[in-house]
Design an enzyme around this catalytic site. Structure first.
Site, PDB file in Angstrom:
ATOM      1  N   SER A 154       0.840  -1.204   0.000  1.00  0.00           N
ATOM      2  CA  SER A 154       0.000   0.000   0.000  1.00  0.00           C
ATOM      3  C   SER A 154       0.868   1.244   0.000  1.00  0.00           C
ATOM      4  O   SER A 154       2.002   1.226   0.502  1.00  0.00           O
ATOM      5  CB  SER A 154      -0.894   0.020   1.241  1.00  0.00           C
ATOM      6  OG  SER A 154      -1.583   1.261   1.372  1.00  0.00           O
ATOM      7  N   TYR A 167      -2.035  -0.377  10.103  1.00  0.00           N
ATOM      8  CA  TYR A 167      -2.079  -0.682   8.672  1.00  0.00           C
ATOM      9  C   TYR A 167      -0.804  -0.242   7.959  1.00  0.00           C
ATOM     10  O   TYR A 167      -0.145  -1.038   7.267  1.00  0.00           O
ATOM     11  CB  TYR A 167      -3.300  -0.022   8.035  1.00  0.00           C
ATOM     12  CG  TYR A 167      -3.516  -0.407   6.591  1.00  0.00           C
ATOM     13  CD1 TYR A 167      -4.066  -1.639   6.261  1.00  0.00           C
ATOM     14  CD2 TYR A 167      -3.184   0.450   5.552  1.00  0.00           C
ATOM     15  CE1 TYR A 167      -4.274  -2.007   4.936  1.00  0.00           C
ATOM     16  CE2 TYR A 167      -3.383   0.100   4.229  1.00  0.00           C
ATOM     17  CZ  TYR A 167      -3.935  -1.127   3.926  1.00  0.00           C
ATOM     18  OH  TYR A 167      -4.118  -1.485   2.619  1.00  0.00           O
TER      19      TYR A 167
END
Length: 287
Positions: A154, A167
């Site tokens: 990501s 995350y």
């Protein structure tokens, strides 16, 4: 793998591929792209209903093609072993690609408010799950002569995304894990790369893509001002799996419309109602 100059209509023919998190979103788009190009694809995930729906829909849209599936939690090492074995067996012993797409997050909020259990579950799903896929997937590919491992990371792994909790750190860990593995496994003809999507239209982030201040923030920081689609990621993964990229390894490649040139999103409009304006800057009330 076939030569890069091959004119075959199915350039991945004969290559077995395992896609974790393949029941929906990016993982399913990747599985579809690989299968259409000739790979023998097995998907795995935690929900059998979702996997069955995905394989049924795929077969209806692509007569004559099918996806294999297996219920597997990537945080369970024995389940990952079984998934790798199943994908290898379906391809007559030739596993040539593993794509680690399983991921998500239960951890969100200011660092001074983070809870340990959601943090650890997020790290286990994203980082440990990827490690297990490399551990067992790469071992199988080495036995078959080599292959390509691609992890779905990501932009949150290299751009600050305030209040994203575990995350971003877990995705940063994936990128470093892939670089390390690439350095180790090149001698065995296994390439390892990570793909770093920006905002992609999936169920996981529908609360953002449906509109509002957070989406506006993404748009303001993305030169190609649109929401990404799972197929945008699948196209890059297909390249990294295929014969066109046999001298590419250890790379963390963004597919984000250029967001990485600017900054991460402003999530304050979604987070402030939960923690308050003072909480956003780390204030914790006295016990």
């Amino acid at each position: 793998m076939t030569d890069a100059t091959s004119s075959s209509a199915a350039p991945l023919a004969g290559i077995g591929a395992l896609v974790t998190g393949g029941g929906s979103g990016i993982g399913l788009a990747v599985a579809e792209r690989l299968a259409v190009d000739g790979a023998v694809v097995t998907i795995c995930g935690r929900s059998e209903d979702r996997l069955l729906a995905a394989t049924s829909d795929f077969a209806a849209r692509h007569p004559g093609l099918e996806l294999g599936h297996l219920v597997a939690d990537v945080t369970d090492e024995s389940a990952v072993v079984q998934a790798v074995r199943a994908a290898t067996d379906r391809a007559d012993g030739r596993l040539g690609a593993v794509v680690a797409s399983a991921g998500g997050s239960e951890s969100i909020g200011p660092v001074t408010h983070l809870e340990v259990e959601p943090w650890e579950r997020t790290l286990a799903l994203n980082l440990t799950g990827t490690m297990l896929a490399i551990k067992h997937g790469a071992a199988a590919m080495i036995r078959g002569g080599g292959g390509s491992f691609v992890a779905i990371s990501s932009t949150a792994g290299h751009l600050t995304h305030p209040w994203f909790g575990a995350y971003g750190p877990s995705k940063a860990g994936i990128d470093q894990l892939c670089r390390q593995a690439a350095d180790e496994l090149g001698a065995s003809n296994v390439r390892v790369n990570s793909v770093c999507p920006g905002l992609i239209r999936t169920d996981l982030v529908s609360f953002i893509t449906e509109g509002g201040p957070v989406l506006d923030s993404y748009a303001a920081n993305t030169p190609i001002e649109r929401v990404g689609e799972p197929e945008d990621v699948a196209s890059l993964v297909r390249f990294l799996v295929g014969p066109e990229s046999t001298w590419i390894t250890g790379q963390c490649i963004s597919v984000d419309g250029g967001q990485g040139l600017r900054r991460g999103p402003d999530l304050s409009s979604a987070i402030e109602p939960l923690f308050g304006a003072e909480g956003l800057r780390g204030v914790v009330p006295d016990a």
